[in-house]
Motif scaffolding. Sequence first.
Motif, PDB file in Angstrom:
ATOM      1  N   VAL A  82       0.846  -1.194   0.000  1.00 13.38           N
ATOM      2  CA  VAL A  82       0.000   0.000   0.000  1.00 13.38           C
ATOM      3  C   VAL A  82       0.880   1.242   0.000  1.00 13.38           C
ATOM      4  O   VAL A  82       1.736   1.406   0.874  1.00 13.38           O
ATOM      5  N   ASP A  83       0.666   2.091  -1.003  1.00 10.71           N
ATOM      6  CA  ASP A  83       1.345   3.379  -1.077  1.00 10.71           C
ATOM      7  C   ASP A  83       0.526   4.390  -0.285  1.00 10.71           C
ATOM      8  O   ASP A  83      -0.481   4.901  -0.746  1.00 10.71           O
ATOM      9  N   GLY A  84       0.997   4.656   0.934  1.00  6.70           N
ATOM     10  CA  GLY A  84       0.317   5.614   1.800  1.00  6.70           C
ATOM     11  C   GLY A  84       1.064   6.933   1.878  1.00  6.70           C
ATOM     12  O   GLY A  84       1.120   7.548   2.950  1.00  6.70           O
ATOM     13  N   ALA A  85       1.592   7.395   0.746  1.00  3.87           N
ATOM     14  CA  ALA A  85       2.430   8.596   0.740  1.00  3.87           C
ATOM     15  C   ALA A  85       1.745   9.786   1.391  1.00  3.87           C
ATOM     16  O   ALA A  85       2.378  10.576   2.093  1.00  3.87           O
ATOM     17  N   HIS A  86       0.431   9.937   1.173  1.00  5.53           N
ATOM     18  CA  HIS A  86      -0.296  11.105   1.695  1.00  5.53           C
ATOM     19  C   HIS A  86      -1.058  10.807   2.979  1.00  5.53           C
ATOM     20  O   HIS A  86      -1.752  11.681   3.489  1.00  5.53           O
ATOM     21  N   ALA A  87      -0.949   9.589   3.496  1.00  9.32           N
ATOM     22  CA  ALA A  87      -1.786   9.195   4.624  1.00  9.32           C
ATOM     23  C   ALA A  87      -1.358   9.773   5.975  1.00  9.32           C
ATOM     24  O   ALA A  87      -2.200  10.256   6.735  1.00  9.32           O
ATOM     25  N   PRO A  88      -0.056   9.749   6.347  1.00 14.41           N
ATOM     26  CA  PRO A  88       0.322  10.236   7.681  1.00 14.41           C
ATOM     27  C   PRO A  88      -0.043  11.711   7.881  1.00 14.41           C
ATOM     28  O   PRO A  88       0.382  12.578   7.137  1.00 14.41           O
ATOM     29  N   GLY A  89      -0.835  11.963   8.889  1.00 10.03           N
ATOM     30  CA  GLY A  89      -1.281  13.320   9.166  1.00 10.03           C
ATOM     31  C   GLY A  89      -2.568  13.681   8.468  1.00 10.03           C
ATOM     32  O   GLY A  89      -3.281  14.590   8.912  1.00 10.03           O
ATOM     33  N   MET A  90      -2.898  13.001   7.371  1.00  8.60           N
ATOM     34  CA  MET A  90      -4.136  13.246   6.643  1.00  8.60           C
ATOM     35  C   MET A  90      -5.234  12.291   7.093  1.00  8.60           C
ATOM     36  O   MET A  90      -6.381  12.698   7.317  1.00  8.60           O
ATOM     37  N   LEU A  91      -4.899  11.014   7.219  1.00 10.07           N
ATOM     38  CA  LEU A  91      -5.874   9.997   7.577  1.00 10.07           C
ATOM     39  C   LEU A  91      -5.590   9.486   8.984  1.00 10.07           C
ATOM     40  O   LEU A  91      -4.436   9.304   9.354  1.00 10.07           O
ATOM     41  N   PRO A  92      -6.623   9.228   9.777  1.00 15.37           N
ATOM     42  CA  PRO A  92      -6.396   8.714  11.129  1.00 15.37           C
ATOM     43  C   PRO A  92      -5.906   7.271  11.107  1.00 15.37           C
ATOM     44  O   PRO A  92      -6.424   6.444  10.345  1.00 15.37           O
ATOM     45  N   SER A  93      -4.902   6.951  11.911  1.00 18.45           N
ATOM     46  CA  SER A  93      -4.341   5.599  12.049  1.00 18.45           C
ATOM     47  C   SER A  93      -4.254   4.900  10.704  1.00 18.45           C
ATOM     48  O   SER A  93      -4.949   3.902  10.459  1.00 18.45           O
TER      49      SER A  93
ATOM     50  N   HIS B 184       6.758  13.758   5.609  1.00 24.35           N
ATOM     51  CA  HIS B 184       7.114  15.151   5.336  1.00 24.35           C
ATOM     52  C   HIS B 184       5.970  15.918   4.692  1.00 24.35           C
ATOM     53  O   HIS B 184       6.060  17.139   4.558  1.00 24.35           O
ATOM     54  N   LYS B 185       4.895  15.247   4.309  1.00 25.09           N
ATOM     55  CA  LYS B 185       3.805  15.952   3.651  1.00 25.09           C
ATOM     56  C   LYS B 185       2.828  16.529   4.677  1.00 25.09           C
ATOM     57  O   LYS B 185       2.773  17.732   4.892  1.00 25.09           O
ATOM     58  N   TRP B 186       2.053  15.671   5.306  1.00 25.97           N
ATOM     59  CA  TRP B 186       0.969  16.144   6.174  1.00 25.97           C
ATOM     60  C   TRP B 186       1.263  15.962   7.655  1.00 25.97           C
ATOM     61  O   TRP B 186       0.409  16.268   8.483  1.00 25.97           O
ATOM     62  N   ALA B 187       2.451  15.468   7.997  1.00 30.26           N
ATOM     63  CA  ALA B 187       2.807  15.269   9.402  1.00 30.26           C
ATOM     64  C   ALA B 187       3.937  16.186   9.845  1.00 30.26           C
ATOM     65  O   ALA B 187       4.516  15.987  10.921  1.00 30.26           O
TER      66      ALA B 187
END
Length: 396
Positions: free
Chosen positions: A196-207, A222-225
């Motif tokens: 799973v490519d979760g490049a945008h997930a940290p800080g954008m999506l919960p857990s 480095h994007k949303w966190a």
Amino acid sequence: MSAAGPQPPVPIPGARLLFSLDPGVAHLNHGSYGAVPIGVQRTQQRLRDETEANPMRFFNRGLVDRITHARRHLAGFLGADPDGTALIGNVSIGAAIVLQSLRLEPGDEVVCTDHGYGSFALTVDREVRRTGAVRRTLPVPLDATDEEIIEIVRSGIRAGRTKLLLIDQLTSSTARLFPASAIVAAARERGIPVLVDGAHAPGMLPSPVDTIGADFWVGNLHKWAYAPRGTAALVVAPRWRERIEPLAVSWYEDAGFPTRVEWQATLDYTAWLAAPVGLFTLRTLGLERVRAHNAALAAYGQWVVGRALGIAPADLRHPGGPTVAMRLLPLPAGTATTFDDAMALRERVGDELGAEVAINAWQGRGWLRLSGQVYNRAEEYERLAERLPALLATLS
């Protein structure tokens, strides 16, 4: 949302002052490179100063323990097992590590979708050239329902032949939120591992990790966190950990995963060590507050720019749903339909309109992607809306 369209959220007090961005530029593309808060920048600089004051002490006395401590902090934020998480430079590195570790053979296949990030496709292509395997790409319509996406994937994978399914959690080109958990479950029924490519997930999506259950997950912080660039995570399910090999062998090769992946000799580790300060900043602002603000601001930006481009409200797609802080706008037909044209238009928008945006060519059409972040203001999208139509008119 009023009858006239969505309203911009109330700015979070003081949030804009946390960043050192050029105030003369509208930074509407947080999704590409992020922006590092000043406090995080200063923490990293202090770590660099510490390094240069005594490199021998920094690298040889306790650095592995410090990396482990930072990793455990970041893994907890992601909802990941710290012992199954390795810090890496970015998600593309993570994809390369996974593909190399699978040891593909002739006749094996790696299955992706056409929403995948370009560098991932290039990474897959390099590995299949080396091994004699093949890459297959599944087309997924932008407006496909979750059920339709699951069925497309289920029909496109083959037990015994498909050695890896690579899917996005939240896509870069199309800002589409994929039903990752259900896709992973469908692949598991056939014994097919999933990256799973979760490049945008940290800080954008919960857990973003513990609810997915993937064999492999990669994500950028480095994007949303608010972490320094060069901070990402590779999360590996227990049954695969012994097989994971770093791209380059270093002194901790015998330490096993994750240390054998993390330790790369004279790498600059200061980004990883400073990353927890980014999470502290995010939590200080209020994690849910930031998410809600950013999603609402992106929705407003899409609406105001879309209205200026003559796009009917019903045609303003948001395949990521109401909680995603990136929105998509179709550009006029024939505009930015190739990678080179998209990059050229992005530069013109930055240079001539003073706005940094993302422009992608996808499925023969150019798409404008707008992000929302705490340092943005409604008037930045409004200024873009006022000036963009005239620039686009020069391309026809």
